[in-house]
Design an enzyme around this catalytic site. Structure first.
Site, PDB file in Angstrom:
ATOM      1  N   GLU A  64     -66.841 -24.775  -3.264  1.00 61.74           N
ATOM      2  CA  GLU A  64     -66.135 -25.738  -2.425  1.00 61.74           C
ATOM      3  C   GLU A  64     -66.712 -27.139  -2.587  1.00 61.74           C
ATOM      4  OE1 GLU A  64     -65.729 -21.662  -0.799  1.00 61.74           O
ATOM      5  OE2 GLU A  64     -67.425 -22.886  -1.435  1.00 61.74           O
ATOM      6  N   PRO A 108     -74.743 -15.818 -14.253  1.00 59.24           N
ATOM      7  CA  PRO A 108     -74.438 -15.173 -12.969  1.00 59.24           C
ATOM      8  C   PRO A 108     -73.987 -16.192 -11.920  1.00 59.24           C
ATOM      9  CG  PRO A 108     -76.488 -14.338 -13.882  1.00 59.24           C
ATOM     10  CD  PRO A 108     -76.110 -15.542 -14.691  1.00 59.24           C
ATOM     11  N   ARG A 109     -73.106 -15.752 -11.036  1.00 56.02           N
ATOM     12  CA  ARG A 109     -72.566 -16.627  -9.994  1.00 56.02           C
ATOM     13  C   ARG A 109     -73.656 -17.076  -9.030  1.00 56.02           C
ATOM     14  NH1 ARG A 109     -71.051 -19.777  -6.902  1.00 56.02           N
ATOM     15  NH2 ARG A 109     -69.150 -19.914  -5.652  1.00 56.02           N
ATOM     16  N   MET A 135     -78.961 -24.173 -12.775  1.00 50.94           N
ATOM     17  CA  MET A 135     -77.948 -24.626 -11.819  1.00 50.94           C
ATOM     18  C   MET A 135     -77.347 -25.947 -12.301  1.00 50.94           C
ATOM     19  SD  MET A 135     -77.603 -22.576  -9.192  1.00 50.94           S
ATOM     20  CE  MET A 135     -77.000 -23.640  -7.878  1.00 50.94           C
ATOM     21  N   GLY A 136     -76.057 -26.118 -12.063  1.00 47.21           N
ATOM     22  CA  GLY A 136     -75.423 -27.395 -12.353  1.00 47.21           C
ATOM     23  C   GLY A 136     -75.085 -27.635 -13.802  1.00 47.21           C
ATOM     24  N   GLU A 137     -75.103 -26.582 -14.615  1.00 43.87           N
ATOM     25  CA  GLU A 137     -74.842 -26.756 -16.041  1.00 43.87           C
ATOM     26  C   GLU A 137     -73.565 -26.074 -16.516  1.00 43.87           C
ATOM     27  OE1 GLU A 137     -78.352 -27.618 -19.006  1.00 43.87           O
ATOM     28  OE2 GLU A 137     -78.519 -25.569 -18.248  1.00 43.87           O
ATOM     29  N   ASN A 159     -63.384 -19.516 -10.237  1.00 45.78           N
ATOM     30  CA  ASN A 159     -62.601 -20.667 -10.652  1.00 45.78           C
ATOM     31  C   ASN A 159     -62.508 -20.777 -12.174  1.00 45.78           C
ATOM     32  OD1 ASN A 159     -61.359 -23.161 -10.838  1.00 45.78           O
ATOM     33  ND2 ASN A 159     -63.226 -24.310 -10.363  1.00 45.78           N
ATOM     34  N   GLU A 172     -62.476 -25.104 -14.365  1.00 47.55           N
ATOM     35  CA  GLU A 172     -63.524 -25.824 -15.098  1.00 47.55           C
ATOM     36  C   GLU A 172     -63.459 -25.491 -16.588  1.00 47.55           C
ATOM     37  OE1 GLU A 172     -66.987 -25.988 -11.686  1.00 47.55           O
ATOM     38  OE2 GLU A 172     -66.276 -24.074 -12.441  1.00 47.55           O
TER      39      GLU A 172
END
Length: 418
Positions: free
Chosen positions: A60, A261-262, A303-305, A329, A332
């Site tokens: 989100e 992984p999520r 994270m963030g990649e 999602n 992306e």
């Protein structure tokens, strides 16, 4: 369900909340921080009138990025407050927006906590992302005259059935929302059947999200480490139980698989799986040089990649869809122009998945064997990958514009409040 019974059940559960936080803090120490905020007590103080935006977690928060940027640009006279429920959502907010916004945890939905929150920050408007329905919070905002807009709202058939069982609680709660801006006509219809009175179809805000400017450059750097001799599959946002299925699907294929992984707390769990199967792997966080030719899997433990991963890959599998998690999602991956494979359980992203499949950007798979067959076709056909990738890019670009529609509506409510 009567409102008083809903509240009573929350109070019964409240004494166990610290135990839950302590338990979750074993794997994620961030759950041990900011406990006061979760009960409605805050230390940071706004210096300007507040626009409040709630983004429960990572997805989100990333989806709201174009909206946040536009709000910051168009309403500098306001302070933008972001609330979250998970530490990863909060960390994503810090990564994306830094000190440009205030950020705190949303309190638990007990009356004293949500009343404290609403009175303390006194937001001029409440913007709630997707399907966060907390009925004491809705009531507290309504009593204080704070218009509440449910943005990018989605409601699967499964969730709608669950809410319907709550009867009048949901009907009264939805009727107190100033507006529900649904992602699709199906979502809007489900909300109306539950009692929503003021609705519109605004589209999916996630299509307006743009990749960081350096994503392609960073993707090229990562690809140099991964090598160019093999086709690279990005298996993104995988959920518990899916990694073994993906490993079964790729076994023996001429393919390098990057598993992302999520949830970061599962990185070690997935590594243990790779070890138990004697699969040659390397963690992304430990990659310094080009990987060895015998490496079969890269564990994406960063994270963030995600955009960087997609930029580095040749094709994508979007997780949460092989098992009954409702899908993750795919937008992306589409925005980076990658051919997309996705499982059959996509009820959280029904419209986006349908559109991607119809446009030729994505292909759904029934099971592990079907996934393996689709992968084999894409491995052997660069032209097929290119065609699907271009279709994905076209699909993504054709679906933008939701931010503009939402900003127009938000502006009307802010103007009405003076």
């Amino acid at each position: 369900m009567p409102h008083f019974l809903y509240t009573l059940l929350l109070f019964v559960a409240l004494p166990f909340v610290p135990l839950k936080l302590l338990w979750r803090g074993i794997k994620q120490p961030e759950y041990l921080q900011h406990w006061g905020e979760r009960f409605g007590f805050y230390t940071i103080k706004p210096t300007k009138p507040v626009i409040w935006l709630h983004c429960v977690s990572v997805g989100e928060t990333r989806a709201a990025a174009p909206l946040v940027r536009t709000l910051l640009a168009q309403y500098p006279q306001y302070q933008l407050l972001l609330t979250h429920t998970t530490p990863t959502g909060r960390a994503t907010s810090q990564q994306l927006f830094g000190q440009e916004v205030m950020r705190v945890y949303l309190p638990y939905d007990v009356p004293f906590a949500v009343r404290n929150f609403v009175k303390y920050f006194a937001p001029r408007i409440a913007l709630i992302m997707e399907t966060e329905l907390w009925f004491n919070l809705i009531d507290a905002c309504h009593r204080q005259g704070v218009p509440q807009l449910l943005l990018n709202a989605r409601l699967s058939a499964k969730s709608a059935k669950g809410y319907a069982k709550l009867g009048g609680l949901v009907h009264k709660g939805l009727s107190k929302l100033a507006l529900i801006a649904a992602q699709s006509h199906d979502d809007e219809t489900r909300f109306k059947l539950l009692g929503a009175s003021n609705t519109m179809v605004a589209g999916n805000l996630k299509f307006d999200a743009t990749a960081p400017a350096d994503s392609k450059a960073l993707g090229l750097q990562l690809r140099a480490l991964l090598g160019t001799q093999r086709v690279v599959l990005i298996a993104a946002s995988t959920r518990e139980g899916e990694e073994p299925m993906i490993l079964d699907a790729v076994q023996g294929l001429d393919l390098l698989t990057v598993i992302v992984p999520r949830h970061p707390q599962r990185f070690d769990e997935v590594e243990a799986l790779l070890k138990s199967r004697n699969i040659a792997y390397v963690r992304r966080s430990r990659m310094q040089d080009s990987i060895a030719p015998n490496i079969q899997v890269v564990l994406g433990d960063s994270m963030g990649e995600l955009y960087t991963y997609y930029a580095a890959g040749d094709m994508a599998f979007v997780g949460g869809s092989l098992l009954k998690f409702g899908g993750q999602n795919l937008i992306e991956a589409a925005s980076m122009g990658k051919p997309i494979l996705i499982g059959k359980y996509t009820y959280n992203f029904t419209e986006a998945t349908k559109g991607a499949v119809q446009s030729g950007a994505a292909s759904q798979v029934r099971d592990v064997q079907h996934l393996r067959e689709k992968l084999q076709v894409l491995i052997e056909s660069p032209s097929k990958r290119e065609k699907m990738g271009q279709a994905a890019l076209n699909f993504s670009q054709a679906s933008t514009g939701t931010t503009v529609r939402m900003m127009h509506t938000i502006g009307e409510y802010l103007q009405a409040r003076g």
